[in-house]
Each structure stands twice: as structure tokens, then as C-alpha cells.
Design a protein around this motif. Structure first.
Motif, PDB file in Angstrom:
ATOM      1  N   ASN A 171       0.847  -1.311   0.197  1.00 13.65           N
ATOM      2  CA  ASN A 171       0.054  -0.066   0.066  1.00 13.65           C
ATOM      3  C   ASN A 171       0.649   1.299  -0.023  1.00 13.65           C
ATOM      4  O   ASN A 171       0.591   2.254  -0.614  1.00 13.65           O
ATOM      5  N   LEU A 172       1.938   1.300   0.680  1.00 11.45           N
ATOM      6  CA  LEU A 172       2.876   2.397   0.809  1.00 11.45           C
ATOM      7  C   LEU A 172       3.534   2.525  -0.495  1.00 11.45           C
ATOM      8  O   LEU A 172       3.504   3.728  -0.852  1.00 11.45           O
ATOM      9  N   SER A 173       3.961   1.547  -1.007  1.00 11.03           N
ATOM     10  CA  SER A 173       4.995   1.477  -2.191  1.00 11.03           C
ATOM     11  C   SER A 173       3.972   1.929  -3.379  1.00 11.03           C
ATOM     12  O   SER A 173       4.715   2.777  -4.232  1.00 11.03           O
ATOM     13  N   THR A 174       2.715   1.872  -3.534  1.00 10.79           N
ATOM     14  CA  THR A 174       1.990   2.404  -4.462  1.00 10.79           C
ATOM     15  C   THR A 174       1.032   3.544  -4.104  1.00 10.79           C
ATOM     16  O   THR A 174       0.522   4.037  -5.223  1.00 10.79           O
ATOM     17  N   ASN A 175       1.233   4.084  -2.905  1.00  6.90           N
ATOM     18  CA  ASN A 175       0.590   5.217  -2.412  1.00  6.90           C
ATOM     19  C   ASN A 175      -1.168   4.887  -2.727  1.00  6.90           C
ATOM     20  O   ASN A 175      -1.688   5.765  -3.399  1.00  6.90           O
ATOM     21  N   ALA A 176      -1.378   3.772  -2.309  1.00  7.34           N
ATOM     22  CA  ALA A 176      -2.665   3.102  -2.230  1.00  7.34           C
ATOM     23  C   ALA A 176      -3.631   4.407  -1.914  1.00  7.34           C
ATOM     24  O   ALA A 176      -3.728   5.168  -0.934  1.00  7.34           O
ATOM     25  N   GLN A 180     -12.013   5.798   0.445  1.00  6.27           N
ATOM     26  CA  GLN A 180     -12.463   7.125   1.344  1.00  6.27           C
ATOM     27  C   GLN A 180     -11.184   8.200   1.282  1.00  6.27           C
ATOM     28  O   GLN A 180     -11.139   8.807   2.255  1.00  6.27           O
ATOM     29  N   VAL A 181     -10.656   8.095   0.011  1.00 10.90           N
ATOM     30  CA  VAL A 181      -9.616   9.121  -0.248  1.00 10.90           C
ATOM     31  C   VAL A 181     -10.472  10.522  -0.054  1.00 10.90           C
ATOM     32  O   VAL A 181      -9.860  11.367   0.522  1.00 10.90           O
ATOM     33  N   LEU A 182     -11.633  10.773  -0.382  1.00 11.87           N
ATOM     34  CA  LEU A 182     -12.275  12.076  -0.488  1.00 11.87           C
ATOM     35  C   LEU A 182     -12.211  12.402   1.059  1.00 11.87           C
ATOM     36  O   LEU A 182     -12.159  13.710   0.983  1.00 11.87           O
ATOM     37  N   ARG A 183     -12.373  11.795   1.992  1.00 10.29           N
ATOM     38  CA  ARG A 183     -12.465  12.432   3.258  1.00 10.29           C
ATOM     39  C   ARG A 183     -11.036  12.178   3.777  1.00 10.29           C
ATOM     40  O   ARG A 183     -10.624  13.245   4.681  1.00 10.29           O
ATOM     41  N   TYR A 184     -10.274  10.983   3.968  1.00  9.85           N
ATOM     42  CA  TYR A 184      -9.227  10.887   4.630  1.00  9.85           C
ATOM     43  C   TYR A 184      -7.859  10.872   3.731  1.00  9.85           C
ATOM     44  O   TYR A 184      -6.927  11.071   4.543  1.00  9.85           O
ATOM     45  N   GLY A 185      -7.751  10.816   2.553  1.00  8.57           N
ATOM     46  CA  GLY A 185      -6.624  10.973   1.808  1.00  8.57           C
ATOM     47  C   GLY A 185      -6.166   9.526   1.529  1.00  8.57           C
ATOM     48  O   GLY A 185      -6.485   8.439   2.186  1.00  8.57           O
ATOM     49  N   ASN A 186      -4.854   9.749   0.836  1.00  8.11           N
ATOM     50  CA  ASN A 186      -4.338   8.494   0.360  1.00  8.11           C
ATOM     51  C   ASN A 186      -3.158   7.881   1.476  1.00  8.11           C
ATOM     52  O   ASN A 186      -3.150   8.739   2.471  1.00  8.11           O
ATOM     53  N   ARG A 188       0.028   8.726   1.523  1.00  5.60           N
ATOM     54  CA  ARG A 188       0.699   9.732   1.758  1.00  5.60           C
ATOM     55  C   ARG A 188       0.095  10.642   2.973  1.00  5.60           C
ATOM     56  O   ARG A 188       0.890  11.031   3.908  1.00  5.60           O
ATOM     57  N   GLU A 189      -1.305  11.142   3.054  1.00  7.29           N
ATOM     58  CA  GLU A 189      -1.766  11.320   3.948  1.00  7.29           C
ATOM     59  C   GLU A 189      -1.883  10.536   5.413  1.00  7.29           C
ATOM     60  O   GLU A 189      -1.999  11.244   6.312  1.00  7.29           O
ATOM     61  N   LEU A 190      -1.949   9.474   5.178  1.00  6.35           N
ATOM     62  CA  LEU A 190      -2.243   8.453   6.253  1.00  6.35           C
ATOM     63  C   LEU A 190      -0.891   8.151   7.039  1.00  6.35           C
ATOM     64  O   LEU A 190      -0.966   7.422   7.830  1.00  6.35           O
ATOM     65  N   THR A 191       0.375   8.599   6.579  1.00  3.04           N
ATOM     66  CA  THR A 191       1.383   7.989   6.832  1.00  3.04           C
ATOM     67  C   THR A 191       2.538   9.424   7.706  1.00  3.04           C
ATOM     68  O   THR A 191       2.555  10.152   7.076  1.00  3.04           O
ATOM     69  N   LEU A 192       2.834   8.798   9.118  1.00  2.00           N
ATOM     70  CA  LEU A 192       3.738   9.779   9.802  1.00  2.00           C
ATOM     71  C   LEU A 192       5.337   9.548   9.775  1.00  2.00           C
ATOM     72  O   LEU A 192       5.886  10.158   9.733  1.00  2.00           O
TER      73      LEU A 192
END
Length: 504
Positions: A171-176, A180-186, A188-192
């Protein structure tokens, strides 16, 4: 290096890998390695000296170091997670599915490669409920992470059809992205934070759960979406969110995509971030689901040309009831204005699951139907209807009888646009024209300000195609980053960058 010297180096490497991970975790027999050497779609088959299955980050680092030091110039490495990718990014890049003998990897025209499966890295290392973060190893499945978050009373919102087998590393390697990207992002946005094994075997520990860290380059973003070409992600700190206490799921029929885009705008204006999913599905996609997936049927009295699957999230049951009333009122007004043809609101979790099954079964149904020419594209939401109208018209004019399966995440501008011919004999000729069809579709995407890859990546499938649509400067910058982190081109060669851009 002579062929005999290469075989000696390969034998020495396999022995060293067995010392690192144990002989049972180094697969060499064809029956054992085959599942790792072909992709989910059956399009790409490759060769490998072996498949190695490390179980810890330290073992991954030792495996990478051993491969980097093998022979005269190192042995190339192919990282693999759940092997559910759609662009051939997780299998060795040295042969097509219909190629000849794959038995001898050293006889391949390409360089020898080792597949590094990360599926044994399956630990949830930590959950910090106060910080709303979860630290997971790369081999954890997406479903495993979702369930761990749920047990803590929180939500990890990434959701894709293959979540039972797709891994966090993939998932990380392809930036899945998902539904629910509309609300939460892919991703990139879900990784700290990330932990990454670099091409020489060193470990970069970037597992920081910080939402603000203004100390220079954001290195983790180099590895997210890089498809394993810069290093092997072994763990990640992921953002969690509060769990919705109620969800509203609706299935809508609309006249056309433009009306759907306009409805999205009104829904977001009215409900704000409570709109968590907005999926579009055309008639052809739905008909394939009914044909190939048992226990599926139309939730409406008939199948329409365009359907939408809508989900709203609420923070409480009381808010959910209010949202249901508001949504019903809005849909009645839409129908009165002629913008809505029909609608059904799920009255239970079972009914909601049945609606989602229709959406999530499309890829499975397409696979059963046979090959199609798949496009994973993104466009500005405002131009989606132009793309669909213009591309449909050009394809049907050029290829009479073409069947276009169009579905995807309209809420974030991501469409899966997959044409084929209904009859197998016609489809073989159509598939042979893939390059021409891709050019037609991708040129229109580019002209409308879009991207030829939204969430699947480039892999082997689009590594040459992207050269037409990225500027020479962008390609140069990507090549420079690759050279800086992997100067010998050992990490997942032939993926993302074209062969001419990979070091030898």
C-alpha cells in the motif's frame, strides 16, 4: 562475469541467505517460487534465483546487504508484499507471461534477481491511542491493521477490495488510495513515519509519530509511491481516526457523470467532511458483476447507465438519524428536479454490505470475463465528464462494439476505465491494439490536466508510457533521486523508470 562465475556467485548467495533467514525461508524449487513470480492479473511472469522470506527488519537488512555484495556488481532485488498489484510492480521484470522458457534465471536476457517477500513481517508494534497512531510492519495485511485499530476503538480508513491480502508495505509503495480518499486521503496523508532498508543494507529509522516536523526534507515521501525502487519499507507509523458511530449508505441512479459531479458539490456543501465515499459505476461494470459474482442483484428496479454509491459518516447514532433525514430530503429534491432517476438507502448493515459488494466485486468480475485494457487515471473532478464523453466517443468510433467498463472514485477524480470487446475472438485483436488504445486514452487524460496513474503505480506496465507525459526535467529529477539512493540500480529494476533510466 562468465556464466560459470555467475552460477557460483548465485550458489554462494543462496547459501548466505539460508544462513540469515534459515533454509526453509529460501525458496528455490519451481513449485514453491511460482506464486511469487507472476502477477495477480497473469500478465507478467518473471524469473528469480530464489525467493527469500525474512522475518525481521534486521534480517531484511542482512538480506539486502548480502545481495548488494554478491558477485561483481550485486544481485538485483524485487520487494514483494501481497502481490495484488495491477501493473507488474512486485514481480521480476525479465519476461512477459507468454514468453518462452523461464526455468533458468541465469539464462535470462535481464540481470539475475532475488524476490524478497516481506509477508512474514506481520507485527503490530504499537498502538498509541492518545496520539491516534499505529505502528505496523510491512507484511501486515491492510485488514489486519484495520482490525487492530478497531480493537482500540479507532479507525484506519484506507479501504480497497484486496484488503485481506494486500499488505501495508505494498500500500505504501504504490501510495494506495481506495474508496475513502475523499475524506481521509491516500497513504501519503495517512503516514507519519517509516522504517526503510536502503540499497546497501543500512536501516533508516524514521518511525516518528509527529504531525509537525519542520527539520528539512520529508524523506518518507520519497519512499511512498516509489514502488520499492529506492529502498524496502519494513514498518510505518500510520494515522488513526475516530470511528464513525453511524454510517449511511445509498445507491443512486443518475442520468450522466456531469450530474454526478454536480451532486457531489451539493453534498459536500451540505454535509461537509461527512461525505466519505462517492463511487461511480457504469452499466457495463455492473452487468459483469451480475454475470460472474454469485448472490448479486440490482438494488433498483432496473439497471441504469450510471450508478453512484454514496456513504456518509456520523459521529453518533443521533447524528446519523439526522443525516438520514437530511439526505432523504435532499434526494427527494434532486429527483423532483430530474437530476436523480432512482435511489435506495440501506436500512441495515447487511443491506449496506450488499451494496458495497457490488462495487468491490468489479475487479473480480472483470478478471473472470477476460483481459481488458485497463486504465487507472485521475483528472480534476470538474473535467471527469468531459473525459468520459470524449473518450467513449473516440473509442466507439474507432472500435465498433467496444465495451467500456468505467467505475471508480469520482469523489477524488480517480477513474478505472477499462475497454474490451465482448467476444473473445474480437477481444484478442483489440488487446493487440493496446498501445494505440492507451495513446488515445492517455492523450485525452493529459490534455485535460490529468495523470495516467492514480493509485496503481507505474510498475512495468507504464514505465515507458510515462515518458510521453512527464516533462524531461521531471524524469531527470526522478532519475537523479534513483541514482542517489540506488546508484547500481539494484532495487526493483525495470519498474517505474524505463530501462534506459536504470543503472547497470
Amino acid at each position: 562475469m562468465s556464466n560459470e562465475a555467475a552460477r557460483q556467485a548465485a550458489d554462494a548467495l543462496k547459501l548466505r541467505l539460508s544462513e540469515i533467514v534459515g533454509s526453509r525461508q529460501v525458496l528455490t524449487e519451481a513449485a514453491d517460487t511460482q506464486p511469487y513470480l507472476h502477477d495477480w492479473r497473469g500478465r507478467y511472469h518473471g524469473q528469480a534465483l530464489c525467493v527469500v522470506r525474512p522475518g525481521t527488519t534486521a534480517e531484511v537488512a542482512a538480506v539486502v546487504a548480502a545481495c548488494a555484495q554478491a558477485g561483481a556488481g550485486g544481485i538485483a532485488m524485487v520487494p514483494q508484499g501481497g502481490n495484488t498489484g495491477l501493473v507488474g510492480g512486485g514481480v521480476p521484470c525479465n519476461a512477459e507471461a507468454d514468453s518462452a522458457d523461464l526455468a533458468d534465471p541465469l539464462a535470462s536476457a535481464g540481470r539475475p534477481q532475488v524476490v524478497i517477500s516481506l509477508q512474514r513481517l506481520q507485527r503490530i508494534r504499537a498502538i498509541d491511542t492518545a496520539n491516534h497512531t499505529l505502528t505496523a510492519e510491512a507484511g501486515c495485511t491492510l485488514q489486519q491493521v484495520q482490525e487492530a485499530a478497531a480493537e482500540a476503538g479507532l479507525l484506519f480508513p484506507l479501504a480497497i477490495a484486496s484488503q485481506g491480502t494486500a499488505t501495508i508495505g505494498g500500500n505504501l509503495s504504490t501510495n494506495a488510495g481506495g474508496v475513502q480518499v475523499l475524506r481521509y486521503g491516500n497513504m501519503r496523508e495517512l503516514t507519519l513515519g517509516l522504517e526503510v532498508v536502503l540499497a546497501d543494507g543500512r536501516i533508516w529509522d524514521g518511525l516518528r509519530g509527529l504531525r509537525k516536523d519542520n527539520t528539512g526534507y520529508d524523506l518518507k515521501q520519497l519512499f511512498i509511491g516509489a514502488e520499492g525502487t529506492l529502498g524496502l519499507i519494513t514498518a510505518a507509523v500510520l494515522k488513526l481516526h475516530p470511528r464513525p458511530r453511524a454510517q449511511l449508505t445509498a445507491w443512486l441512479a443518475l442520468p450522466d457523470p456531469q450530474v454526478a459531479v454536480e451532486l457531489l458539490g451539493r453534498l459536500r456543501q451540505h454535509f461537509g467532511e461527512r461525505v466519505s465515499a462517492f463511487e461511480i459505476i457504469n452499466r457495463a461494470a455492473l452487468e459483469l458483476v451480475f454475470k460472474h459474482v454469485p448472490d448479486t442483484h440490482s438494488p433498483l428496479s432496473r439497471i441504469h447507465d450510471w450508478q453512484l454509491l454514496l456513504q456518509l459518516d456520523a459521529s453518533s447514532a443521533a447524528e446519523g438519524a439526522t443525516l438520514a433525514d437530511d439526505l432523504s430530503e435532499l434526494l427527494v429534491a434532486e429527483q423532483a428536479a430530474g437530476r436523480l432517476l432512482d435511489a435506495v438507502l440501506a436500512q441495515s448493515e447487511t443491506q449496506a454490505a450488499a451494496l458495497w459488494k457490488l462495487r468491490e466485486s468489479i475487479s473480480e468480475a472483470q478478471k473472470k470475463e477476460g483481459f481488458s485494457i485497463k486504465h487507472d487515471v485521475s483528472l480534476p473532478i470538474s473535467r471527469l465528464h468531459e473525459f468520459i464523453e470524449q473518450t467513449d466517443a473516440r473509442l466507439t468510433s474507432r472500435y465498433p462494439g467496444v465495451r467500456i467498463v468505467c467505475f471508480g472514485h469520482l469523489g477524488d477524480g480517480n477513474l478505472h476505465y477499462n475497454p474490451s470487446q465482448p467476444l473473445a475472438e474480437d477481444n484478442r485483436a483489440f488487446i493487440a491494439a493496446t498501445a494505440e488504445v492507451n495513446r488515445l486514452v492517455h492523450d485525452l487524460v493529459h490534455a485535460l490536466g490529468g495523470s495516467i496513474s492514480a493509485e496503481h503505480g507505474l510498475g512495468q506496465l507504464k514505465r515507458e508510457e510515462i515518458l510521453r507525459y512527464k516533462s524531461p526535467l521531471e524524469i531527470e529529477l526522478m532519475r537523479n533521486i534513483k541514482t542517489a539512493l540506488d546508484p547500481r540500480g539494484l532495487m526493483n529494476p525495470g519498474k517505474l523508470l524505463s530501462n534506459s533510466d536504470v543503472a547497470r
